[in-house]
Scaffold this motif. Structure first.
Motif, PDB file in Angstrom:
ATOM      1  N   ARG A  82      32.025  50.875  46.068  1.00  0.00           N
ATOM      2  CA  ARG A  82      33.117  50.877  47.037  1.00  0.00           C
ATOM      3  C   ARG A  82      34.013  49.664  46.868  1.00  0.00           C
ATOM      4  O   ARG A  82      35.240  49.748  47.044  1.00  0.00           O
ATOM      5  N   ALA A  83      33.432  48.528  46.529  1.00  0.00           N
ATOM      6  CA  ALA A  83      34.234  47.329  46.267  1.00  0.00           C
ATOM      7  C   ALA A  83      35.157  47.557  45.078  1.00  0.00           C
ATOM      8  O   ALA A  83      36.344  47.191  45.106  1.00  0.00           O
ATOM      9  N   THR A  84      34.612  48.172  44.045  1.00  0.00           N
ATOM     10  CA  THR A  84      35.417  48.505  42.869  1.00  0.00           C
ATOM     11  C   THR A  84      36.557  49.445  43.239  1.00  0.00           C
ATOM     12  O   THR A  84      37.700  49.266  42.803  1.00  0.00           O
ATOM     13  N   ASN A 116      45.475  48.254  42.945  1.00  0.00           N
ATOM     14  CA  ASN A 116      46.120  48.085  41.634  1.00  0.00           C
ATOM     15  C   ASN A 116      45.637  46.841  40.883  1.00  0.00           C
ATOM     16  O   ASN A 116      46.402  46.209  40.151  1.00  0.00           O
ATOM     17  N   VAL A 117      44.370  46.526  41.068  1.00  0.00           N
ATOM     18  CA  VAL A 117      43.773  45.409  40.335  1.00  0.00           C
ATOM     19  C   VAL A 117      43.241  45.931  39.005  1.00  0.00           C
ATOM     20  O   VAL A 117      42.330  46.757  38.969  1.00  0.00           O
ATOM     21  N   ASN A 118      43.839  45.467  37.920  1.00  0.00           N
ATOM     22  CA  ASN A 118      43.389  45.826  36.571  1.00  0.00           C
ATOM     23  C   ASN A 118      42.913  44.562  35.857  1.00  0.00           C
ATOM     24  O   ASN A 118      42.822  43.485  36.464  1.00  0.00           O
ATOM     25  N   ILE A 163      36.068  41.182  41.407  1.00  0.00           N
ATOM     26  CA  ILE A 163      37.376  40.543  41.395  1.00  0.00           C
ATOM     27  C   ILE A 163      38.423  41.530  41.931  1.00  0.00           C
ATOM     28  O   ILE A 163      38.457  42.686  41.535  1.00  0.00           O
ATOM     29  N   GLY A 164      39.265  41.031  42.845  1.00  0.00           N
ATOM     30  CA  GLY A 164      40.327  41.877  43.379  1.00  0.00           C
ATOM     31  C   GLY A 164      39.956  42.670  44.603  1.00  0.00           C
ATOM     32  O   GLY A 164      40.773  43.453  45.109  1.00  0.00           O
ATOM     33  N   ASP A 165      38.732  42.509  45.091  1.00  0.00           N
ATOM     34  CA  ASP A 165      38.298  43.209  46.302  1.00  0.00           C
ATOM     35  C   ASP A 165      38.514  42.304  47.510  1.00  0.00           C
ATOM     36  O   ASP A 165      38.007  41.181  47.528  1.00  0.00           O
ATOM     37  N   PRO A 166      39.262  42.760  48.535  1.00  0.00           N
ATOM     38  CA  PRO A 166      39.917  44.071  48.671  1.00  0.00           C
ATOM     39  C   PRO A 166      41.329  44.111  48.086  1.00  0.00           C
ATOM     40  O   PRO A 166      41.910  45.180  47.962  1.00  0.00           O
ATOM     41  N   LEU A 207      31.076  37.435  38.544  1.00  0.00           N
ATOM     42  CA  LEU A 207      32.204  38.238  39.003  1.00  0.00           C
ATOM     43  C   LEU A 207      32.312  39.522  38.193  1.00  0.00           C
ATOM     44  O   LEU A 207      32.053  39.538  36.990  1.00  0.00           O
ATOM     45  N   GLY A 208      32.693  40.598  38.866  1.00  0.00           N
ATOM     46  CA  GLY A 208      32.840  41.877  38.200  1.00  0.00           C
ATOM     47  C   GLY A 208      34.295  42.265  38.047  1.00  0.00           C
ATOM     48  O   GLY A 208      35.110  42.007  38.934  1.00  0.00           O
ATOM     49  N   ILE A 209      34.627  42.881  36.931  1.00  0.00           N
ATOM     50  CA  ILE A 209      35.956  43.450  36.731  1.00  0.00           C
ATOM     51  C   ILE A 209      35.892  44.920  37.142  1.00  0.00           C
ATOM     52  O   ILE A 209      35.004  45.654  36.690  1.00  0.00           O
ATOM     53  N   PRO A 210      36.793  45.376  38.017  1.00  0.00           N
ATOM     54  CA  PRO A 210      36.720  46.764  38.510  1.00  0.00           C
ATOM     55  C   PRO A 210      36.735  47.781  37.369  1.00  0.00           C
ATOM     56  O   PRO A 210      37.501  47.659  36.423  1.00  0.00           O
TER      57      PRO A 210
END
Length: 278
Positions: A73-75, A82-84, A32-35, A57-60
């Motif tokens: 690298r996606a994380t 600034n994806v939290n 999630i949030g990539d990029p 889906l993964g949370i960074p």
């Protein structure tokens, strides 16, 4: 407290529908949030629109120990943008508004849950429309408090059946997983550089005898042929992560091309789940 029969209801409905259609499930994974937030939403919508049956889906997280370089690298890209967890919850809610029926699962790390507080975390992901949570770095012997909180807040707990699992482990996984059972195609970390091993029929047979939730094969699934092999071996679906994320990484400078390639990949992987064509 959510009634047990309601846990994972979107998964139950999905697998029942696919069984009628003689299809397996194709489940793509992305971070999630990539990029970034805006592109991530468009990426996930594209996956849905082109045949994804469910989402993982993964949370960074800064130390993704179960992931290979591609997803690391996606994380990193998501964290740089600034994806939290708060941003992830917003994206999840947006996706749930976009599609009310698709099962949404999270695959993440325990520290993300601890940082919010276990109860608060599960309450918030439920409010965002999440169906299931798999915590990659929590072994079965330590899972009870997460499972209890998950079920309290209407979230299906997912557990992993590794290729070398003991009979005791398989019994625990079968007894506690709701929605689906994550079956590892191979040991190690995520990635496409090592092909998925053919899932042993004995492992799938053991899970069936234990009345486990539908087995879905993950780790190293990167081609339609591997999806076909997974379904032919008795899995009810296949998860592909690094192959999807590689498309994102290879097309960061051209969003339209990225989305076009993601669409084509998703269509091909979904087509490979057609049991009647095998």
């Amino acid at each position: 407290m959510t009634q047990p029969h309601k846990l994972g209801y979107r998964y139950r409905e999905l697998f029942a529908q696919l069984e009628q259609k003689r299809q397996g499930a194709f489940i793509p994974f992305v971070t999630i949030g990539d990029p970034n937030k805006e592109q991530s939403i468009e990426i996930i919508k594209t996956l849905i629109d082109n045949g994804a049956d469910a989402l993982e889906l993964g949370i960074p997280y800064s130390d993704p120990s179960a992931d290979g370089l591609t997803i690391q690298r996606a994380t990193s890209r998501a964290l740089t943008a600034n994806v939290n967890t708060d941003v992830c919850l917003d994206i999840l809610a947006t996706i749930r508004r976009y599609n009310a029926d698709i099962p949404i699962g999270l695959l993440l790390y325990a520290n993300i849950v601890f940082a919010r507080g276990i109860d608060r975390f599960y309450q918030q992901v439920n409010a965002a429309g999440v169906d299931s949570v798999l915590i990659a770095d929590v072994p079965m012997r330590e899972a009870a408090r997460f499972k209890q909180a998950a079920e309290r807040h209407g979230i299906a707990p997912i557990f992993i059946a590794p290729p070398n699992a003991s009979e005791h482990t398989l019994k625990q996984v079968a007894a506690q997983s709701v929605g689906y059972t994550y079956v590892l195609a191979r040991a190690g970390v995520t990635g496409t550089n090592v092909e998925a091993e053919q899932c042993s029929s004995s492992l799938l047979s053991a899970l069936a005898e234990l009345s486990a939730a539908p087995p879905v094969l993950g780790f190293g699934i990167s081609s339609p042929t591997q999806v076909q092999n997974a379904i032919a071996s008795g899995a009810r679906g296949a998860i592909s992560g690094s192959a999807v994320v590689n498309i994102i990484a290879d097309n960061l400078d051209n969003q339209q091309l990225m989305l076009s390639k993601l669409a084509d990949f998703t269509k091909a992987m979904k087509q490979a789940t057609d049991i009647s064509a095998m």
